[in-house]
Design a protein around this motif. Sequence first.
Motif, PDB file in Angstrom:
ATOM      1  N   THR A  22       0.836  -1.208   0.000  1.00  0.00           N
ATOM      2  CA  THR A  22       0.000   0.000   0.000  1.00  0.00           C
ATOM      3  C   THR A  22       0.861   1.244   0.000  1.00  0.00           C
ATOM      4  N   GLU A  23       1.979   1.186   0.695  1.00  0.00           N
ATOM      5  CA  GLU A  23       2.899   2.334   0.681  1.00  0.00           C
ATOM      6  C   GLU A  23       3.510   2.496  -0.706  1.00  0.00           C
ATOM      7  N   MET A  24       3.846   1.389  -1.373  1.00  0.00           N
ATOM      8  CA  MET A  24       4.411   1.453  -2.734  1.00  0.00           C
ATOM      9  C   MET A  24       3.399   2.024  -3.715  1.00  0.00           C
ATOM     10  N   ARG A  25       2.120   1.735  -3.500  1.00  0.00           N
ATOM     11  CA  ARG A  25       1.094   2.230  -4.415  1.00  0.00           C
ATOM     12  C   ARG A  25       0.837   3.722  -4.231  1.00  0.00           C
ATOM     13  N   ARG A  26       1.260   4.278  -3.111  1.00  0.00           N
ATOM     14  CA  ARG A  26       1.001   5.691  -2.837  1.00  0.00           C
ATOM     15  C   ARG A  26       2.199   6.596  -3.108  1.00  0.00           C
ATOM     16  N   HIS A  27       3.424   6.101  -2.993  1.00  0.00           N
ATOM     17  CA  HIS A  27       4.617   6.947  -3.121  1.00  0.00           C
ATOM     18  C   HIS A  27       5.612   6.329  -4.083  1.00  0.00           C
ATOM     19  N   PHE A  28       6.379   7.217  -4.747  1.00  0.00           N
ATOM     20  CA  PHE A  28       7.448   6.755  -5.616  1.00  0.00           C
ATOM     21  C   PHE A  28       8.520   6.077  -4.787  1.00  0.00           C
ATOM     22  N   ASP A  29       9.282   5.191  -5.450  1.00  0.00           N
ATOM     23  CA  ASP A  29      10.351   4.477  -4.774  1.00  0.00           C
ATOM     24  C   ASP A  29      11.467   5.452  -4.397  1.00  0.00           C
ATOM     25  N   GLY A  30      11.942   5.367  -3.179  1.00  0.00           N
ATOM     26  CA  GLY A  30      13.034   6.223  -2.711  1.00  0.00           C
ATOM     27  C   GLY A  30      12.583   7.543  -2.124  1.00  0.00           C
ATOM     28  N   VAL A  31      11.278   7.820  -2.071  1.00  0.00           N
ATOM     29  CA  VAL A  31      10.778   9.067  -1.487  1.00  0.00           C
ATOM     30  C   VAL A  31      10.206   8.743  -0.111  1.00  0.00           C
ATOM     31  N   ASP A  32      10.700   9.468   0.886  1.00  0.00           N
ATOM     32  CA  ASP A  32      10.200   9.262   2.249  1.00  0.00           C
ATOM     33  C   ASP A  32       8.887  10.008   2.399  1.00  0.00           C
ATOM     34  N   PRO A  33       7.780   9.309   2.720  1.00  0.00           N
ATOM     35  CA  PRO A  33       6.486   9.991   2.821  1.00  0.00           C
ATOM     36  C   PRO A  33       6.443  11.005   3.964  1.00  0.00           C
ATOM     37  N   LYS A  34       7.258  10.818   4.998  1.00  0.00           N
ATOM     38  CA  LYS A  34       7.256  11.763   6.122  1.00  0.00           C
ATOM     39  C   LYS A  34       8.015  13.037   5.767  1.00  0.00           C
ATOM     40  N   ASP A  35       8.955  12.944   4.793  1.00  0.00           N
ATOM     41  CA  ASP A  35       9.768  14.100   4.424  1.00  0.00           C
ATOM     42  C   ASP A  35       9.312  14.653   3.054  1.00  0.00           C
ATOM     43  N   ASP A  36       7.999  14.640   2.799  1.00  0.00           N
ATOM     44  CA  ASP A  36       7.441  15.134   1.533  1.00  0.00           C
ATOM     45  C   ASP A  36       6.303  16.089   1.861  1.00  0.00           C
TER      46      ASP A  36
END
Length: 173
Positions: free
Chosen positions: A139-153
């Motif tokens: 589910t995390e892969m489906r929401r964010h690009f690879d290598g991007v930290d969702p907390k630091d976006d």
Amino acid sequence: MAFRATAIRLGTKLTEAERSAALKEANARMRDYYVNRPPIEKVKPKKSKWGNPRADEHFVQMAMVASFVTAFLATPFLGKKIAIDDEFRNKYVPKMYDFTLEKPVHAWTREELHEQFVQVQHELHERAIRGEFSNEKLTEMRRHFDGVDPKDDPHGWGQLHPGVDDDEDIEDD
């Protein structure tokens, strides 16, 4: 002038035979003067080979149609011959019309490409064994690009679907 000479001759004493001959000649000239007949070629056209005088026109039209149909049907075969046969193309197609490109050398052979597919498949298999494709990570892969930290976006530029909230469902099942 001819009429005047005939009139002068008629004024003199003529025998009955000379007078009738002069009148016939004058009548014939006057008839030619007033009666304007079309030429005999238009009145009675010559017969053609097929019997109908207008058949020659149809023959020419059918010859034109046959030549266009032949050209239309021969074009794909001729185009394929030009595209495939280099010798034929060099012999019959002028250089100014030759827009062929040389085939590029492939970066990989079929064997090398197959080895890369097998290697990627092996890596994905090992990642699956290590547990990288659990439901939470998927589910995390489906929401964010690879290598991007969702907390630091902070602006959400790393999301695959930027307008979708975290609690919304992405896939329509």
